[in-house]
Design an enzyme around this catalytic site. Structure first.
Site, PDB file in Angstrom:
ATOM      1  N   ASN A   1      -0.513   2.371  -1.146  1.00 13.64           N
ATOM      2  CA  ASN A   1      -0.197   1.306  -0.182  1.00 13.64           C
ATOM      3  C   ASN A   1       1.207   1.586   0.363  1.00 13.64           C
ATOM      4  OD1 ASN A   1      -0.959  -1.167   1.193  1.00 13.64           O
ATOM      5  ND2 ASN A   1       0.596  -2.192  -0.030  1.00 13.64           N
ATOM      6  N   LYS A   2       1.644   0.750   1.253  1.00 14.66           N
ATOM      7  CA  LYS A   2       2.930   0.932   1.937  1.00 14.66           C
ATOM      8  C   LYS A   2       4.047   1.284   0.958  1.00 14.66           C
ATOM      9  CE  LYS A   2       3.574   0.981   5.384  1.00 14.66           C
ATOM     10  NZ  LYS A   2       3.569   2.309   6.049  1.00 14.66           N
TER      11      LYS A   2
ATOM     12  N   ASP B   1      -4.298   1.223   1.171  1.00 21.01           N
ATOM     13  CA  ASP B   1      -4.763   2.211   2.165  1.00 21.01           C
ATOM     14  C   ASP B   1      -5.830   3.117   1.585  1.00 21.01           C
ATOM     15  OD1 ASP B   1      -2.033   1.367   3.309  1.00 21.01           O
ATOM     16  OD2 ASP B   1      -3.081   2.447   4.907  1.00 21.01           O
TER      17      ASP B   1
ATOM     18  N   ALA C   1      -5.034  -0.313   7.205  1.00 16.97           N
ATOM     19  CA  ALA C   1      -6.191   0.557   6.938  1.00 16.97           C
ATOM     20  C   ALA C   1      -7.500   0.092   7.592  1.00 16.97           C
ATOM     21  CB  ALA C   1      -6.349   0.733   5.430  1.00 16.97           C
TER      22      ALA C   1
HETATM   23  O1  MRU Z   1       1.612   2.116   7.935  1.00 19.13           O
HETATM   24  P1  MRU Z   1       0.737   0.902   8.000  1.00 19.13           P
HETATM   25  O2  MRU Z   1       1.383  -0.269   8.626  1.00 19.13           O
HETATM   26  O3  MRU Z   1      -0.618   1.238   8.613  1.00 19.13           O
HETATM   27  O4  MRU Z   1       0.476   0.546   6.490  1.00 19.13           O
HETATM   28  C1  MRU Z   1      -0.274  -0.587   6.194  1.00 19.13           C
HETATM   29  C2  MRU Z   1      -0.362  -0.903   4.756  1.00 19.13           C
HETATM   30  O5  MRU Z   1       0.198  -0.229   3.916  1.00 19.13           O
HETATM   31  C3  MRU Z   1      -1.246  -2.052   4.394  1.00 19.13           C
HETATM   32  O6  MRU Z   1      -0.771  -2.720   3.275  1.00 19.13           O
HETATM   33  C4  MRU Z   1      -2.659  -1.518   4.099  1.00 19.13           C
HETATM   34  O7  MRU Z   1      -3.103  -0.706   5.159  1.00 19.13           O
HETATM   35  C5  MRU Z   1      -3.629  -2.606   3.862  1.00 19.13           C
HETATM   36  S1  MRU Z   1      -4.013  -3.473   5.324  1.00 19.13           S
HETATM   37  C6  MRU Z   1      -5.201  -4.627   4.987  1.00 19.13           C
END
Ligand code: MRU
Length: 346
Positions: free
Chosen positions: A248-249, A238, A47
């Site tokens: 989040n992921k 996110d 993010a």
């Molecule tokens: O799909 P991505 O790799 O962009 O997803 C990332 C995540 O879910 C992270 O945990 C989140 O963005 C936090 S990053 C500091």
């Protein structure tokens, strides 16, 4: 420190996260469209890093513009903002960074700045977003280290590290902060299907830092917790809604439920740029769905038959009641989050 993204003259340079850990190569984006494509295809992801990339992409696009008057430049600028806004829907840092760029453009135009001055201000704002993100991560590291056990066995999901930010990381920033504070830290990195951010990126970062790292597949965390091998969980975010519900992921929610079952504190680390007070709760967070191929294939190998349907949401929402605390650059917010998150902005 690991360079995730940098502006070099009229180019935005980023490490290609699709190729790690096998290859360490850099992508040089010469246009805003190339930056947008890099965000969409996950050359750069995470993010805060997405927000920085969008700001740098907009500044680059404006820098390369041949428009001579402020009005024509404005029309081009807003198109660039739209282009960036269409890349990925869930990480609110993207929209937060675009808003910052819009504010700077409007203020400069209103003050009668020339085209060249506007270009300079947008460059400076993009760099400020980058630099502030590193500072925020460091602050999260300091605050977060306080709640990490002295003998920590930490589980993390996806990659919320230097690669996902302008540097140092959010969840991995907390882990780095704990190590710097002299705590004994061992990390379990969830592999994180389907894009493998945990196995490929988190493990790569931590191994480089000399932090003990064990990679597990996503379906192993429950058993690991049951055996008492985890005493702390920290993940990134996110988008965090006003009530603390956290996107989040995909897979983060399952980890949070398991952590609750095993009485393990589950923390989220995220800068204020990830907190979206305009979204009341998690049900309102847009969840990106990505291509079926990410699930049917691992690298170039097909692992599911053609004809099978696929569901591939990139994120899930962890309800706020499962979260022990939200670590920000202003300190740790606790329940009730509606109050503590709003207070963090004061
Ligand atoms: O799909 P991505 O790799 O962009 O997803 C990332 C995540 O879910 C992270 O945990 C989140 O963005 C936090 S990053 C500091």
């Amino acid at each position: 420190m690991l360079p995730t993204i940098a502006r070099e003259d009229d180019v935005v340079v980023m490490i290609d996260q699709r190729k790690l850990p096998a290859e360490e190569v850099y992508v040089r984006c010469r246009t805003a469209a190339e930056v947008a494509k890099a965000i969409k295809t996950m050359v750069i992801r995470g993010a805060p890093a997405i927000g920085v990339a969008a700001a740098m992409g907009i500044a680059l696009g404006v820098r390369r513009s041949t428009m001579t008057g402020t009005q024509k430049l404005a029309a081009e600028f807003y198109k660039l903002c739209e282009l960036m806004a269409g890349t990925r829907p869930t990480a609110v840092n993207l929209f937060w960074a675009i808003e910052r760029m819009k504010r700077v453009f409007a203020e400069a135009a209103q003050a009668g700045a020339s085209v060249d001055q506007i270009k300079d201000r947008l460059d400076a704002e993009a760099q400020a977003i980058h630099d502030e993100d590193v500072a925020s991560c460091r602050a999260m590291g300091t605050f977060g280290a306080e709640v990490v056990p002295a003998e920590a066995r930490i589980l993390t999901h996806c990659n919320a590290g230097a690669l996902a930010t302008a540097g140092y990381g959010t969840a991995l920033g907390v882990i780095r902060g704990a190590v710097e504070a002299g705590k004994s830290v061992a990390v379990f990195a969830d592999e994180t299907r389907p894009f493998l951010q945990g196995a490929r990126l988190t493990a790569w970062e931590l191994v480089r830092d000399g932090i003990q790292t064990t990679v597990i597949t996503d379906n192993m965390s429950g058993s690991l917790m049951r055996q008492g091998k985890v005493n702390f969980v920290v993940v990134g975010a996110d988008r965090i809604a006003a009530n603390g519900d956290t996107a989040n992921k995909i897979g983060t929610y399952s980890v949070a439920v398991l952590a609750r079952e095993h009485n393990i504190p589950f923390y989220v680390a995220a800068p204020l740029s990830t907190i979206d007070l305009k979204t009341p709760d998690g049900s309102q967070i847009p969840i990106e769905e990505r291509s079926a191929k990410e699930v049917t294939h691992v690298g170039k190998s097909q692992v599911a038959p053609a004809g099978a349907m696929v569901w591939n949401p990139a994120f899930d929402v962890t309800p706020h009641h499962l979260i022990a605390g939200i670590i920000t650059e202003r300190g740790i917010c606790r329940a009730p989050y509606t109050e503590s998150l709003a207070r963090a902005f004061e």
